[in-house]
Design a protein around this motif. Structure first.
Motif, PDB file in Angstrom:
ATOM      1  N   CYS A   1      10.085  11.667  16.246  1.00  0.00           N
ATOM      2  CA  CYS A   1       9.773  12.774  15.337  1.00  0.00           C
ATOM      3  C   CYS A   1       8.280  12.765  15.023  1.00  0.00           C
ATOM      4  CB  CYS A   1      10.585  12.600  14.056  1.00  0.00           C
ATOM      5  SG  CYS A   1      10.044  13.604  12.668  1.00  0.00           S
TER       6      CYS A   1
ATOM      7  N   CYS B   1      13.450   9.798   6.770  1.00  0.00           N
ATOM      8  CA  CYS B   1      12.822  11.098   7.089  1.00  0.00           C
ATOM      9  C   CYS B   1      13.679  12.250   6.543  1.00  0.00           C
ATOM     10  CB  CYS B   1      12.658  11.253   8.597  1.00  0.00           C
ATOM     11  SG  CYS B   1      11.965  12.849   9.082  1.00  0.00           S
TER      12      CYS B   1
ATOM     13  N   CYS C   1       7.929  11.665  10.838  1.00  0.00           N
ATOM     14  CA  CYS C   1       8.120  10.295  10.332  1.00  0.00           C
ATOM     15  C   CYS C   1       7.602   9.241  11.317  1.00  0.00           C
ATOM     16  CB  CYS C   1       9.588  10.057   9.999  1.00  0.00           C
ATOM     17  SG  CYS C   1      10.703  10.224  11.405  1.00  0.00           S
TER      18      CYS C   1
ATOM     19  N   HIS D   1      14.541   9.865  14.306  1.00  0.00           N
ATOM     20  CA  HIS D   1      13.812   9.715  13.048  1.00  0.00           C
ATOM     21  C   HIS D   1      14.036   8.345  12.427  1.00  0.00           C
ATOM     22  CE1 HIS D   1      13.588  14.181  12.899  1.00  0.00           C
ATOM     23  NE2 HIS D   1      14.794  14.107  13.412  1.00  0.00           N
TER      24      HIS D   1
END
Ligand SMILES: [Zn+2]
Length: 242
Positions: free
Chosen positions: A237, A209, A240, A205
């Motif tokens: 991810c 996030c 994000c 991430h």
């Protein structure tokens, strides 16, 4: 109450008869129970056999691909859906969605493919999880690998199906260095100076996030760059989009 001889006899006979009837009923019940147990056993065996047949239906040989759903999912002649193991192609609406889908279709649509399975044969949606091989222009092509090689898919490792995970990450690095497909787009996303990975889910991430914020220290891994995370076999991810 006084009873004379014949009355006592009559009572004894009735009791005997009743006892016999009770035994007979008991006997009948136990036979019925046995039948019941037998039926349950048969049903269990039939279920196991049918599950086994279903599971082993594709152990060897080929399957016919009626259509391509997207870059990493196909439908077979029997209606089964197959999700390619170890890769992830763009979702509908994302860049390269159509390109990846078309490339996949060119390789396998309307063709016989060979399916190879890993440890887990189906996902939670009931789709078959497979490595797919096809004869293309006289050559045997490993479809999962080819999609990464062309830059149309990211390596995406989901344990326990990890047989070719290292090879997929290697192919991904090469495609990136060559600037192919997904790696050719001028990324408008701003680079972050740190990325947060989850060692349990192998997803990484951006630090801002919400998923990264909730991550327990036990599973928290940091990367200096997006590429470091990708090389370590972590997956971006979906929220994000690092
Ligand atoms: Zn995230």
């Amino acid at each position: 109450m006084d009873m004379d001889g014949p009355q006592i006899h009559a009572q004894l006979i009735t009791e005997c008869y009743n006892a016999m009837r009770r035994r007979k009923i008991l006997k009948r019940t136990s036979r019925r129970q046995k039948l019941g147990i037998g039926a349950v056993l048969l049903l269990a065996i039939a279920t196991i056999v049918s599950l086994w047949l279903q599971e082993s239906k594709f152990e060897s040989g080929t399957a016919y691909v009626t259509r391509v759903i997207d870059g990493d999912t196909i439908e077979l002649a029997n209606g089964e859906r197959v999700r390619y193991i170890g890769i992830d192609t763009p979702e509908r609406g994302q860049p390269f969605y159509e390109v990846a889908k078309r490339f996949n279709a060119q390789l396998v649509e309307g063709k016989h493919v060979e399916l190879e399975f890993d440890v887990q044969q189906r996902d939670k949606y009931g789709r078959l999880l497979a490595y797919v091989y096809v004869e293309h222009n006289g050559k045997r092509v490993f479809v999962n690998a080819e999609l990464i090689k062309q830059g149309y898919a990211l390596a995406y490792t989901v344990p326990p199906n990890v047989k070719y995970a290292d090879e997929f990450v290697r192919l991904q690095r090469t495609a990136r260095h060559q600037g192919l497909g997904l790696w050719s787009e001028a990324r408008e996303r701003t680079a972050s100076d740190v990325y947060i990975g989850n060692s349990r889910t192998r997803v990484f991430h951006r630090p801002e996030c919400p998923h990264a914020a909730r991550l327990s220290p036990k599973h928290r891994v940091t990367f200096k760059s997006r590429n470091d995370a990708l090389d370590a076999n972590y997956h971006p991810c979906r929220r994000c989009k690092p």
